[in-house]
Scaffold this active site. Structure first.
Site, PDB file in Angstrom:
ATOM      1  N   PRO A   1      36.637  38.781  42.016  1.00  0.00           N
ATOM      2  CA  PRO A   1      37.367  37.577  41.926  1.00  0.00           C
ATOM      3  C   PRO A   1      38.515  37.589  40.952  1.00  0.00           C
ATOM      4  CG  PRO A   1      35.282  37.164  41.198  1.00  0.00           C
ATOM      5  CD  PRO A   1      35.152  38.568  41.743  1.00  0.00           C
ATOM      6  N   ASN A   2      39.508  36.905  41.416  1.00  0.00           N
ATOM      7  CA  ASN A   2      40.785  36.784  40.475  1.00  0.00           C
ATOM      8  C   ASN A   2      41.569  37.885  40.417  1.00  0.00           C
ATOM      9  OD1 ASN A   2      40.335  33.823  40.350  1.00  0.00           O
ATOM     10  ND2 ASN A   2      38.694  34.228  38.999  1.00  0.00           N
TER      11      ASN A   2
ATOM     12  N   ARG B   1      48.500  36.589  36.545  1.00  0.00           N
ATOM     13  CA  ARG B   1      47.174  36.042  35.510  1.00  0.00           C
ATOM     14  C   ARG B   1      47.147  36.532  34.296  1.00  0.00           C
ATOM     15  NH1 ARG B   1      41.032  38.361  36.467  1.00  0.00           N
ATOM     16  NH2 ARG B   1      40.009  36.865  35.543  1.00  0.00           N
TER      17      ARG B   1
ATOM     18  N   TYR C   1      45.149  41.118  30.780  1.00  0.00           N
ATOM     19  CA  TYR C   1      45.098  42.198  31.935  1.00  0.00           C
ATOM     20  C   TYR C   1      46.410  42.855  32.166  1.00  0.00           C
ATOM     21  CZ  TYR C   1      41.137  39.047  32.556  1.00  0.00           C
ATOM     22  OH  TYR C   1      39.855  38.505  32.244  1.00  0.00           O
TER      23      TYR C   1
ATOM     24  N   ASN D   1      35.034  46.731  39.994  1.00  0.00           N
ATOM     25  CA  ASN D   1      35.455  45.586  39.016  1.00  0.00           C
ATOM     26  C   ASN D   1      35.053  44.404  39.539  1.00  0.00           C
ATOM     27  OD1 ASN D   1      36.405  44.069  37.173  1.00  0.00           O
ATOM     28  ND2 ASN D   1      38.473  44.614  36.840  1.00  0.00           N
TER      29      ASN D   1
ATOM     30  N   ALA E   1      34.172  38.156  37.066  1.00  0.00           N
ATOM     31  CA  ALA E   1      33.286  37.451  36.244  1.00  0.00           C
ATOM     32  C   ALA E   1      32.023  37.698  36.994  1.00  0.00           C
ATOM     33  CB  ALA E   1      33.897  35.917  36.438  1.00  0.00           C
TER      34      ALA E   1
ATOM     35  N   HIS F   1      29.133  38.946  35.061  1.00  0.00           N
ATOM     36  CA  HIS F   1      28.356  38.784  33.767  1.00  0.00           C
ATOM     37  C   HIS F   1      27.033  37.707  34.454  1.00  0.00           C
ATOM     38  CE1 HIS F   1      31.925  40.049  31.723  1.00  0.00           C
ATOM     39  NE2 HIS F   1      32.504  39.164  32.400  1.00  0.00           N
TER      40      HIS F   1
ATOM     41  N   ASP G   1      21.937  43.423  42.970  1.00  0.00           N
ATOM     42  CA  ASP G   1      20.914  43.840  43.815  1.00  0.00           C
ATOM     43  C   ASP G   1      21.516  44.663  45.038  1.00  0.00           C
ATOM     44  OD1 ASP G   1      18.692  42.783  42.284  1.00  0.00           O
ATOM     45  OD2 ASP G   1      18.362  41.116  43.395  1.00  0.00           O
TER      46      ASP G   1
ATOM     47  N   GLU H   1      31.392  51.199  36.863  1.00  0.00           N
ATOM     48  CA  GLU H   1      31.663  49.609  36.572  1.00  0.00           C
ATOM     49  C   GLU H   1      32.871  49.743  35.715  1.00  0.00           C
ATOM     50  OE1 GLU H   1      28.937  47.476  34.396  1.00  0.00           O
ATOM     51  OE2 GLU H   1      30.220  45.965  33.721  1.00  0.00           O
TER      52      GLU H   1
ATOM     53  N   HIS I   1      36.570  47.676  33.816  1.00  0.00           N
ATOM     54  CA  HIS I   1      37.371  46.258  33.492  1.00  0.00           C
ATOM     55  C   HIS I   1      38.397  46.754  32.652  1.00  0.00           C
ATOM     56  CE1 HIS I   1      33.468  44.190  34.091  1.00  0.00           C
ATOM     57  NE2 HIS I   1      32.725  45.038  33.654  1.00  0.00           N
ATOM     58  N   LEU I   2      39.572  46.042  33.069  1.00  0.00           N
ATOM     59  CA  LEU I   2      40.499  46.179  32.476  1.00  0.00           C
ATOM     60  C   LEU I   2      40.541  45.734  31.124  1.00  0.00           C
ATOM     61  CD1 LEU I   2      42.334  44.222  35.433  1.00  0.00           C
ATOM     62  CD2 LEU I   2      43.492  46.165  34.580  1.00  0.00           C
ATOM     63  N   SER I   3      39.868  44.619  30.522  1.00  0.00           N
ATOM     64  CA  SER I   3      39.790  44.277  29.190  1.00  0.00           C
ATOM     65  C   SER I   3      38.516  44.724  28.559  1.00  0.00           C
ATOM     66  CB  SER I   3      39.949  42.695  29.307  1.00  0.00           C
ATOM     67  OG  SER I   3      38.755  42.102  29.880  1.00  0.00           O
TER      68      SER I   3
ATOM     69  N   ARG J   1      35.701  40.123  23.360  1.00  0.00           N
ATOM     70  CA  ARG J   1      36.059  38.714  24.153  1.00  0.00           C
ATOM     71  C   ARG J   1      34.897  37.584  24.093  1.00  0.00           C
ATOM     72  NH1 ARG J   1      38.620  39.320  29.955  1.00  0.00           N
ATOM     73  NH2 ARG J   1      39.218  36.950  29.285  1.00  0.00           N
TER      74      ARG J   1
ATOM     75  N   ARG K   1      30.947  37.117  28.138  1.00  0.00           N
ATOM     76  CA  ARG K   1      31.410  38.496  28.544  1.00  0.00           C
ATOM     77  C   ARG K   1      30.863  39.632  28.174  1.00  0.00           C
ATOM     78  NH1 ARG K   1      36.175  36.451  31.682  1.00  0.00           N
ATOM     79  NH2 ARG K   1      36.999  34.818  30.391  1.00  0.00           N
TER      80      ARG K   1
END
Ligand code: DQA
Length: 151
Positions: free
Chosen positions: A12-13, A20, A25, A76, A79, A82, A89, A100, A102-104, A109, A113
């Site tokens: 998402p996002n 954004r 990001y 990725n 959210a 988390h 599952d 997995e 993540h950009l950040s 943070r 997170r």
């Protein structure tokens, strides 16, 4: 030799990248990141497919559909990382090696997170290198599949 089939899945996002929170990001759009990955994949001889969804069910359905036709996943989960036990599952259910990304740096943070519920079912996690996290993820996945004798 058949090419390894890697699914790159964005949660998402992430369709809002480049617009954004650029200070967190970066300025690249999702398409820019996918293009960077395609360039890298060409050097490695990998076959990439891309998917983005803002919905948990959409991501889960896509992961299920990867079973039997995908050698590895770069994920990725945004959210959902988390708190989505359902996503965790799904990764466990298909048993496809997953990295997995993540950009950040999620550990630098907010406290909420710092938890990844998907980490225990992934090979490993790359976090904090901006769009380069995806490229590092691809290298790591390729190495892991190679070591597992899958390439
Ligand atoms: C993110 C980190 C998440 O905490 C956040 O919700 C995102 C993006 C990252 O790539 O840094 O949407 O996964």
């Amino acid at each position: 030799m058949t090419k390894l089939r890697i699914a790159v899945i964005h949660g998402p996002n992430l369709d809002m990248l480049g617009i954004r929170e650029k200070d967190i990001y970066g300025t690249k759009s999702l398409q820019d990141i996918n293009d960077e990955m395609l360039r890298e994949a060409e050097d490695y001889g990998l076959n990439l497919s891309f998917f983005q969804s803002n919905s948990e069910g959409g991501l889960i359905d896509y992961i299920h559909a990867c079973k039997g036709n995908t050698d590895g996943i770069i994920l990725n989960a945004g959210a959902y990382t988390h708190y989505s036990i359902a996503l965790r599952d799904a990764i466990a259910a298909v048993g496809i090696p997953t990295v997995e990304v993540h950009l950040s740096n999620i550990y630098k943070r907010e406290d909420f997170r710092h938890i990844s519920v998907i980490a225990p079912v992934c090979i490993g996690q790359i976090s904090g290198f901006g769009y380069y996290s995806y490229l590092l993820g691809l290298q790591a996945l390729r190495k892991a599949l190679d070591e597992a004798g899958l390439s």
